[in-house]
Design an enzyme around this catalytic site. Structure first.
Site, PDB file in Angstrom:
ATOM      1  N   ARG A 145       0.818  -1.214   0.000  1.00  0.00           N
ATOM      2  CA  ARG A 145       0.000   0.000   0.000  1.00  0.00           C
ATOM      3  C   ARG A 145       0.850   1.261   0.000  1.00  0.00           C
ATOM      4  NH1 ARG A 145      -4.993  -1.562   4.137  1.00  0.00           N
ATOM      5  NH2 ARG A 145      -6.145  -2.833   2.618  1.00  0.00           N
TER       6      ARG A 145
ATOM      7  N   GLY B 298     -13.592  -3.640   0.840  1.00  0.00           N
ATOM      8  CA  GLY B 298     -14.964  -3.180   0.901  1.00  0.00           C
ATOM      9  C   GLY B 298     -15.271  -2.114  -0.130  1.00  0.00           C
TER      10      GLY B 298
ATOM     11  N   GLY C   5      -7.957  -8.002  -0.017  1.00  0.00           N
ATOM     12  CA  GLY C   5      -6.632  -8.295   0.532  1.00  0.00           C
ATOM     13  C   GLY C   5      -6.275  -9.761   0.518  1.00  0.00           C
TER      14      GLY C   5
ATOM     15  N   LYS D 212     -19.045 -16.017   2.892  1.00  0.00           N
ATOM     16  CA  LYS D 212     -20.491 -15.813   2.953  1.00  0.00           C
ATOM     17  C   LYS D 212     -21.052 -15.279   1.649  1.00  0.00           C
ATOM     18  CE  LYS D 212     -20.714 -14.997   7.962  1.00  0.00           C
ATOM     19  NZ  LYS D 212     -21.162 -14.061   9.007  1.00  0.00           N
TER      20      LYS D 212
END
Length: 404
Positions: A51, A380, A357, A212
């Site tokens: 990053r 996200g 990630g 999920k």
């Protein structure tokens, strides 16, 4: 698919203009740059500088043009408290090494002392502020805190795509007080992801893994309307099996995805076999079985070899691939086999975009990261953007002081 410069960002059904850092006159100006230096630390040093490296082009551009550069970032989740282990000193040391120029570090991010430190800087010099999340006002997007940050600078550049979905003071609030623009990293992220939502080269294949289904209904529904094939792996694949023991909410989400896939006409591939372990009185036993013949009590940890081969063939025929989520527990051999097969196939595609990630880590573990077209720095933020949701930090750039 990848444009050099983003001028408009498509989200929420609207076209919104986002100014580029290239459009700002930065020479001799104080520029507050929101970066995403939320990096892993180990033993007081930066364990993964990905990053930090991603922000170098914007920082270097500003320094080379004689701007005074003030960097703001968060690290970890200190929850509004000063946590010694989450200070940005290791980040400053790594950034200084990567840039090859001095980086000053101050132990706060607002106040008279910080303003004095900024005033002492000359053109091309860099000051890294302390962790902005040491203040509870940061995540609350408190206007007074945002104004205090804005007092440090003449201009604001947001290059922190990884937190673009967060309405924080340093990502959203400060843009109300300063002329603002997107840095090169944020520009590239928006351009690449817009390409997936626009007219990706076909066939377009989406590979989705993770735990999920319910967490990914939005992004999968959005991409299914554009994709030719959707490949489901990871723990969430179990929700699609007829005799699934997955929670009811997961099974319901899987049925919703199946219905939408049928309506869109997209090919949906789920695992036909799996690999895992069975813990018993005889110890830990590894197994591979068809998805309709899984051992009772067995824990599924990977897609099976037949599924890996099917996925690889489907990806191999694609012109564009988006991959989010490992298809198995890649951190634990031999259950990294499926994910590595998928990673190699994705890397061979003409255009390959990886988000998240864990997915980026899986690509690095497979040794193919350098061959990918784009690895998103957002998790996200990437999923929300591709689901068509408004990213608050992008909207703030469009409506910032002097943006129109």
């Amino acid at each position: 698919m990848i444009r050099r410069r983003v001028r408009r960002s498509v989200f929420g059904g609207k076209d919104v203009r986002v100014r580029s850092v290239r459009e700002l006159s930065v020479t001799g100006k104080r520029v507050l740059v929101r970066v995403d230096f939320n990096v892993p630390l180990a033993g007081g040093t930066v364990a993964d500088d990905t990053r930090i490296r991603a922000a170098l082009p914007t920082i270097s551009y500003l320094c080379e043009r004689g701007a005074v550069v003030i960097l703001a970032s968060h690290l970890g989740r200190p929850k509004g408290r000063r946590v010694e282990e989450l200070r940005l000193d290791p980040v400053a040391a790594t950034l200084e090494r990567l840039l090859g120029r001095p980086v000053r570090k101050v132990n706060d991010c607002v106040g008279a002392h910080v303003e004095a430190q900024v005033a002492a800087l000359g053109p091309g010099e860099i000051l890294l502020l302390e962790n902005v999340r040491f203040y509870p006002e940061e995540e609350a997007n408190d206007p007074s805190f945002a104004r205090a940050l804005a007092r440090l600078a003449d201009l604001f550049v947001n290059d922190a795509f990884g937190v673009a979905h967060r309405a924080n003071a340093s990502t959203v609030g400060v843009a109300a007080f300063l002329p603002a623009a997107a840095g090169f990293l944020l520009e590239r992220e928006l351009a690449v992801l817009e390409g997936l939502l626009g007219a990706p080269a076909r066939p377009f294949v989406v590979v989705a893994g993770g735990a999920k289904v319910a967490d990914k209904i939005g992004v999968l529904s959005s991409l299914m309307a554009r994709a030719d094939a959707l490949l489901i792996g990871g723990k969430m694949a179990a929700a699609f099996w007829s005799d699934s023991a997955a929670p009811a909410a997961e099974r319901q989400a899987a049925q919703e995805i199946l219905a939408r896939a049928a309506a869109c006409g997209v090919r949906l591939l789920t695992p036909v076999d799996a690999a895992g372990v069975l813990n018993s009185g005889e110890g830990r036993r590894f197994w591979t079985a068809g998805s309709d013949a899984l051992p009772a009590g067995g824990e599924v940890l990977d897609i099976g070899p037949e599924t890996a081969a099917r996925f690889s063939r489907e990806i191999g025929a694609a012109a564009t691939v988006f991959w989010n989520g490992p298809v198995g527990k890649f951190e634990e051999p031999p259950f990294d086999a499926g994910t590595k097969t998928v990673a190699r196939a994705v890397a061979a595609a003409p255009a390959s975009v990886v988000g998240g990630g864990d997915t980026a880590a899986a690509a690095r573990a497979a040794g193919v990261a350098a061959a990918l077209s784009h690895i998103s720095t957002g998790g996200g933020a990437t999923l929300k953007f591709l689901a068509g949701e408004v990213l608050p930090a992008v909207a703030a750039l469009a409506s910032s002081a002097g943006a129109r």
